[in-house]
Design a protein around this motif. Structure first.
Motif, PDB file in Angstrom:
ATOM      1  N   GLY A 108      -5.062  15.582 -13.781  1.00 15.61           N
ATOM      2  CA  GLY A 108      -5.240  15.905 -12.361  1.00 15.61           C
ATOM      3  C   GLY A 108      -6.405  16.846 -12.121  1.00 15.61           C
ATOM      4  N   ASP A 109      -6.822  17.588 -13.164  1.00 14.47           N
ATOM      5  CA  ASP A 109      -7.984  18.483 -13.034  1.00 14.47           C
ATOM      6  C   ASP A 109      -9.270  17.662 -13.052  1.00 14.47           C
ATOM      7  OD1 ASP A 109      -6.326  20.693 -13.056  1.00 14.47           O
ATOM      8  OD2 ASP A 109      -6.644  21.143 -15.185  1.00 14.47           O
ATOM      9  N   THR A 110     -10.328  18.279 -12.539  1.00 14.73           N
ATOM     10  CA  THR A 110     -11.638  17.619 -12.545  1.00 14.73           C
ATOM     11  C   THR A 110     -12.648  18.460 -13.309  1.00 14.73           C
ATOM     12  OG1 THR A 110     -11.214  16.553 -10.425  1.00 14.73           O
ATOM     13  CG2 THR A 110     -13.530  16.767 -11.072  1.00 14.73           C
ATOM     14  N   ASN A 117     -10.268  14.019 -14.400  1.00 15.30           N
ATOM     15  CA  ASN A 117     -11.339  13.332 -13.648  1.00 15.30           C
ATOM     16  C   ASN A 117     -12.686  13.948 -13.992  1.00 15.30           C
ATOM     17  OD1 ASN A 117      -9.370  11.805 -12.083  1.00 15.30           O
ATOM     18  ND2 ASN A 117      -8.930  13.793 -11.137  1.00 15.30           N
ATOM     19  N   ASP A 144     -10.501  22.126  -4.810  1.00 12.06           N
ATOM     20  CA  ASP A 144      -9.599  22.908  -5.667  1.00 12.06           C
ATOM     21  C   ASP A 144      -9.222  22.205  -6.962  1.00 12.06           C
ATOM     22  OD1 ASP A 144      -9.554  25.158  -4.060  1.00 12.06           O
ATOM     23  OD2 ASP A 144      -7.993  24.324  -2.761  1.00 12.06           O
ATOM     24  N   SER A 145      -9.489  20.898  -7.056  1.00 15.69           N
ATOM     25  CA  SER A 145      -9.141  20.205  -8.304  1.00 15.69           C
ATOM     26  C   SER A 145     -10.165  20.485  -9.414  1.00 15.69           C
ATOM     27  CB  SER A 145      -9.019  18.694  -8.072  1.00 15.69           C
ATOM     28  OG  SER A 145     -10.280  18.062  -8.217  1.00 15.69           O
ATOM     29  N   LYS A 165     -11.713  22.186 -12.208  1.00 12.80           N
ATOM     30  CA  LYS A 165     -11.249  23.251 -13.092  1.00 12.80           C
ATOM     31  C   LYS A 165     -12.388  23.783 -13.950  1.00 12.80           C
ATOM     32  CE  LYS A 165      -7.894  25.794 -14.190  1.00 12.80           C
ATOM     33  NZ  LYS A 165      -6.560  25.428 -14.650  1.00 12.80           N
TER      34      LYS A 165
END
Ligand SMILES: *Cc1c(COP(=O)(O)O)cnc(C)c1O
Length: 425
Positions: free
Chosen positions: A110-112, A144, A167-168, A170
């Motif tokens: 879920g992090d980018t 991602n 906010d995604s 990281k």
């Protein structure tokens, strides 16, 4: 003027030509000497602060609990790289392995990951999942990826990076070195504004720098300018030409702890890990690294100056401030390019009787030629050159443990190009 290089069959013409070029370099060499002095002092102060002694070289085995060599090496590297903490391990198999371990330790599904300096180094394409969807890649783990290109001047486009964030995101990732791209290296201070904006607008985002080829080329590392984590290979600059293998990850303590869980096991982290050979080459290599890097920088500068003088397009150009040890040259065709690589191989200490030829290397779309006669296999702090055989025939030259070796390399290259009737001196 007698030619001291005649035992290597270097011609008087090449010798005279390179001597002329060398005369232009004195002011730049003085700047490199200053950088070396700053870095050597910081490295030596790091050894002193940690009280490095012979017992820290001792081998260990098994789990490696209380391995004082390992723990001390971590702390000395942290100080030398202007970082709070570091993990330095012989069992990082390469720079790519260390970079992947750091990225996988910092991000979850879920992090980018946002690459702020264009496409990362080739070996990371499959690891990140920019290409393919291999089991265990970041993409396959649910992370991602997006990338922002450098602007038309080859600088980080801070506004575009910040505007594309949410906010995604990281990890905001910068590659310091040109790697194998026709662009300039990025100075640590050029990263500062990006890192400030990222931390101000997205306090949970982590700034990460691929520092390969960059260590000790400047008086301070990216950690001084807001990088949370920096990563590199020990068979490049920070191994000083002596470390036989390995990598490091340095930065903020909290992130190093997180990455340690990915490196070994949550609950054990960095408390485990032995090494049954001596840690001496890693300490010794770090001690040598500011000097060895300065030798490589001077060699790169001489290659650049010589090829610029014979009319080839070079990057960086004479006088540019350097943040990595790589010199790229557009050779204008396959013949001079192959000649240069074969000449460098001919004057290497190891495998000098081998003649490198272009070959279909796995993972590349074109043929590639590589010259590397190194003590440590694949080490590119030692004199080496590689090039894809395609337009515009760019060769990437790096390393030389001693400046004189680089000088011999460039003279041998000129001779080989004359022999192939590509140039006349
Ligand atoms: C060398 C290098 C790496 C890592 O490559 P390895 O061959 O895996 O050590 C990553 N990025 C850059 C810019 C490099 O020069």
């Amino acid at each position: 003027m007698s030619n001291p290089f005649s035992s290597l069959s270097i011609s008087d013409a090449s010798y005279a030509f390179v001597l002329e070029c060398e005369k232009k370099l004195a002011p730049y060499f003085a700047q490199i000497n200053e950088v070396e002095e700053t870095n050597q002092s910081r490295v030596l102060a790091a050894f002193g602060s940690e009280g490095v002694a012979a017992r820290h070289f001792a081998q260990t085995n098994g789990y490696g609990y209380d391995d004082i060599g390992r723990d001390t090496l971590d702390r000395v590297f942290a100080r030398a790289l202007c970082a709070e903490d570091a993990i330095v391990r012989p069992n990082f198999v390469s720079g790519t392995h260390a970079i992947f371990t750091a990225l996988a330790g910092l991000m979850k599904a879920g992090d980018t990951m946002l690459a702020a300096s264009g496409k990362p180094y080739d070996t990371l394409e499959r690891a990140i999942g920019i290409v393919g969807d291999e089991y265990g890649s970041l993409k396959n783990l649910g992370v991602n990826y997006k990338q922002i290109e450098l602007d038309k001047n080859g600088k980080i486009d801070v506004e575009a990076v910040i505007n594309s964030m949410n906010d995604s995101v990281k990890v905001v990732y910068v590659q310091r070195s040109r790697g194998y791209a026709w662009r300039d290296s990025i100075l640590p201070q050029e990263m500062e504004r990006l890192f400030m904006e990222v931390h101000k607008n997205y306090p949970d985002a982590i700034t990460v720098v691929d520092n390969c080829y960059g260590e000790f080329t400047t008086p301070a590392e990216p950690t001084v300018f807001g990088a949370d984590v920096i990563i590199g290979s020990l068979i490049k600059n920070p191994g000083g030409g002596i470390a036989p293998t390995g990598g490091y990850i340095a930065g903020k303590k909290q992130f190093i702890e997180q990455i340690a869980n990915r490196l070994t096991v949550p609950g054990m982290g960095r408390e485990v890990g032995s090494y049954a050979a001596s840690y001496e080459p890693f300490f010794h290599g770090l001690f040598m690294a500011p000097h060895t890097t300065a030798q490589a920088l001077k060699s790169a500068m001489l290659f650049g100056c010589v090829f610029e003088t014979i009319g080839m397009e070079t990057m960086p150009r004479l006088g540019a401030v350097r943040s990595d040890i790589v010199q790229s040259v557009k050779m204008g065709g396959p013949v001079p390019l192959v000649a240069l690589c074969q000449a460098i191989q001919r004057v290497s200490p190891i495998d000098s009787n081998v003649v490198p030829e272009p070959w279909d290397m796995p993972g590349y779309n074109t043929q590639v030629i590589m010259a590397a006669g190194a003590f440590v296999q694949g080490s590119s702090i030692e004199l080496s050159a590689d090039a894809p055989i395609c337009e515009p025939y760019i060769v990437y030259i790096q390393g030389a443990l001693t400046y004189v070796h680089g000088k011999i390399g460039v003279m041998a290259a000129l001779d080989e190009m004359v022999r192939k009737k590509e140039i006349r001196l």
